[in-house]
Design an enzyme around this catalytic site. Structure first.
Site, PDB file in Angstrom:
ATOM      1  N   GLY A   1       0.762  -1.274  -0.081  1.00 53.44           N
ATOM      2  CA  GLY A   1      -0.070   0.044   0.151  1.00 53.44           C
ATOM      3  C   GLY A   1       0.785   1.279  -0.071  1.00 53.44           C
ATOM      4  O   GLY A   1       0.603   2.388   0.583  1.00 53.44           O
TER       5      GLY A   1
ATOM      6  N   LEU B   1      -4.108  -7.392  -3.430  1.00 47.65           N
ATOM      7  CA  LEU B   1      -3.965  -8.334  -2.219  1.00 47.65           C
ATOM      8  C   LEU B   1      -5.335  -9.176  -2.239  1.00 47.65           C
ATOM      9  O   LEU B   1      -5.494 -10.076  -1.445  1.00 47.65           O
ATOM     10  CB  LEU B   1      -3.963  -7.626  -0.933  1.00 47.65           C
ATOM     11  CG  LEU B   1      -2.571  -7.293  -0.680  1.00 47.65           C
ATOM     12  CD1 LEU B   1      -2.526  -6.271   0.607  1.00 47.65           C
ATOM     13  CD2 LEU B   1      -1.617  -8.302  -0.413  1.00 47.65           C
TER      14      LEU B   1
ATOM     15  N   THR C   1      -8.447  -8.868   1.864  1.00 41.83           N
ATOM     16  CA  THR C   1      -7.447  -7.854   1.590  1.00 41.83           C
ATOM     17  C   THR C   1      -6.541  -7.749   2.878  1.00 41.83           C
ATOM     18  O   THR C   1      -5.500  -7.790   2.629  1.00 41.83           O
ATOM     19  CB  THR C   1      -7.986  -6.595   1.174  1.00 41.83           C
ATOM     20  OG1 THR C   1      -9.071  -6.777   0.311  1.00 41.83           O
ATOM     21  CG2 THR C   1      -6.972  -5.530   0.792  1.00 41.83           C
TER      22      THR C   1
ATOM     23  N   SER D   1      -5.328  -2.411  14.143  1.00 38.11           N
ATOM     24  CA  SER D   1      -6.124  -1.200  14.537  1.00 38.11           C
ATOM     25  C   SER D   1      -6.933  -1.445  15.881  1.00 38.11           C
ATOM     26  O   SER D   1      -7.044  -2.478  16.286  1.00 38.11           O
ATOM     27  CB  SER D   1      -7.429  -1.157  13.385  1.00 38.11           C
ATOM     28  OG  SER D   1      -8.322  -0.242  14.119  1.00 38.11           O
TER      29      SER D   1
ATOM     30  N   TYR E   1     -24.071  -9.266   7.615  1.00 41.52           N
ATOM     31  CA  TYR E   1     -22.789  -8.443   7.371  1.00 41.52           C
ATOM     32  C   TYR E   1     -22.848  -7.019   7.920  1.00 41.52           C
ATOM     33  O   TYR E   1     -23.997  -6.525   7.683  1.00 41.52           O
ATOM     34  CB  TYR E   1     -22.493  -8.285   5.713  1.00 41.52           C
ATOM     35  CG  TYR E   1     -21.467  -7.171   5.508  1.00 41.52           C
ATOM     36  CD1 TYR E   1     -20.164  -7.635   5.617  1.00 41.52           C
ATOM     37  CD2 TYR E   1     -21.520  -5.890   4.982  1.00 41.52           C
ATOM     38  CE1 TYR E   1     -19.074  -6.887   5.174  1.00 41.52           C
ATOM     39  CE2 TYR E   1     -20.825  -5.262   4.641  1.00 41.52           C
ATOM     40  CZ  TYR E   1     -19.335  -5.554   4.709  1.00 41.52           C
ATOM     41  OH  TYR E   1     -18.531  -4.635   4.440  1.00 41.52           O
TER      42      TYR E   1
END
Length: 301
Positions: A31, A79, A126, A154, A177
């Site tokens: 990234g 990815l 990802t 995180s 979800y």
């Protein structure tokens, strides 16, 4: 670490690396084309490192590398695409040079609607599975006794992850979800993977840590208030840069870091059974989905 760390929330990537000569070091950053990834790559390059910068397309990687340093090496690596990861691994192995560090920085967050690929929800694919495949395919290139791996996690992994940690029966989101829950799950997976990989690579003297960059002013942040109170990208990149290249963090492994300091992280990081199950399930996903020619997946021990 031999002394108290002087850095914290307001430190930048450049500040934590000030005065450190990285000439001759080769570091991978995923990234690399924006936000924390670019700031991390730029800080390494400014101190003399050769950075192999990975981005989803070769065009994005090339632009970022050209801006950072003429000696940075761009590599395409999507990815979410196992073919792309295999191609990136072949390119990096083809350079025939050892690596000093890998910073698994790339990620996506809070996708508004459910999307899957290879039967896996996109954030988990990802942020965790793609890096699991990439990093495991590169561990043999890391220098014995000094190589470093940093997995970007995180604080959401502490506050918003599912109570069981990883929803192994719902990795495709078929039961339900919710964007922030699935993002938090993917970032908990990154930290659990760091713990388990640290255990597996301990005999080689390679350190593996996870890092919470804190809320950053990147494209992932939505809303004026959130952006006003967020860190700059340069400050958010400090912890991962510190872990990957500072002498102060040499030899420290298996920890969760925030603001350039060891932090508690999720209580689930102490669950070695969960971490091993995540490893096995992640490998099973790759074994099930990855059938490209006769090239086998490379695995960490």
């Amino acid at each position: 670490m031999t002394k108290s760390i002087q850095f914290g929330r307001r430190s930048s990537a450049d500040q934590v690396l000030a005065g450190i000569d990285l000439t001759g070091k080769r570091i991978i950053v995923t990234g690399c084309n924006s936000g924390l990834g670019y700031e991390t790559m730029n800080a390494f390059a400014a101190n003399g490192a050769t950075v192999i910068g990975l981005a989803r397309t070769i065009e994005a990687a090339s632009r970022a590398c050209a801006q950072a340093s003429p000696v940075c090496i761009p590599v395409a690596c999507d990815l979410t695409n196992f073919d792309s990861i295999v191609a990136a691994l072949a390119t990096i192995h083809g350079l025939a040079q050892p690596l000093d560090a890998i910073v698994a920085n790339a990620g996506i967050a809070n996708q508004p609607s459910l999307a899957t690929h290879y039967g896996v929800e996109l954030q988990f694919l990802t942020n965790h599975i793609g890096h699991f495949m990439l990093v495991n395919g590169l561990v043999d290139l890391l220098r014995e006794g000094s190589g470093r791996i940093v997995l970007v996690s995180s604080a959401a992994s502490i506050t918003k992850a599912p109570i069981e940690g990883i929803m192994f029966d719902n990795l495709d989101g078929h039961r339900f979800y919710e964007p922030s829950t699935f993002y938090a799950q993917s970032k908990l997976a990154s930290a659990l993977y760091a713990r388990e990989l640290s255990r597996r690579l301990a005999g080689r003297g390679i350190t593996v840590n996870s890092a919470d960059p804190g809320a950053a002013r990147t494209g992932m942040r939505k809303g004026l208030v959130a952006r006003l109170f967020a860190k700059t990208a340069a400050r958010a990149a400090a912890t991962q840069a510190f872990l990957a290249a500072s002498p102060e963090t040499a030899g420290v492994t298996g920890e969760y870091w925030s603001n350039c300091r060891i932090a508690a992280g999720s209580a689930l990081l102490q669950d070695t059974v969960l971490a091993r199950r995540l490893w096995d399930v992640s490998q099973a996903i790759l074994d099930r989905c990855h059938h490209i020619g006769d090239k086998p997946l490379q695995r960490a021990a």
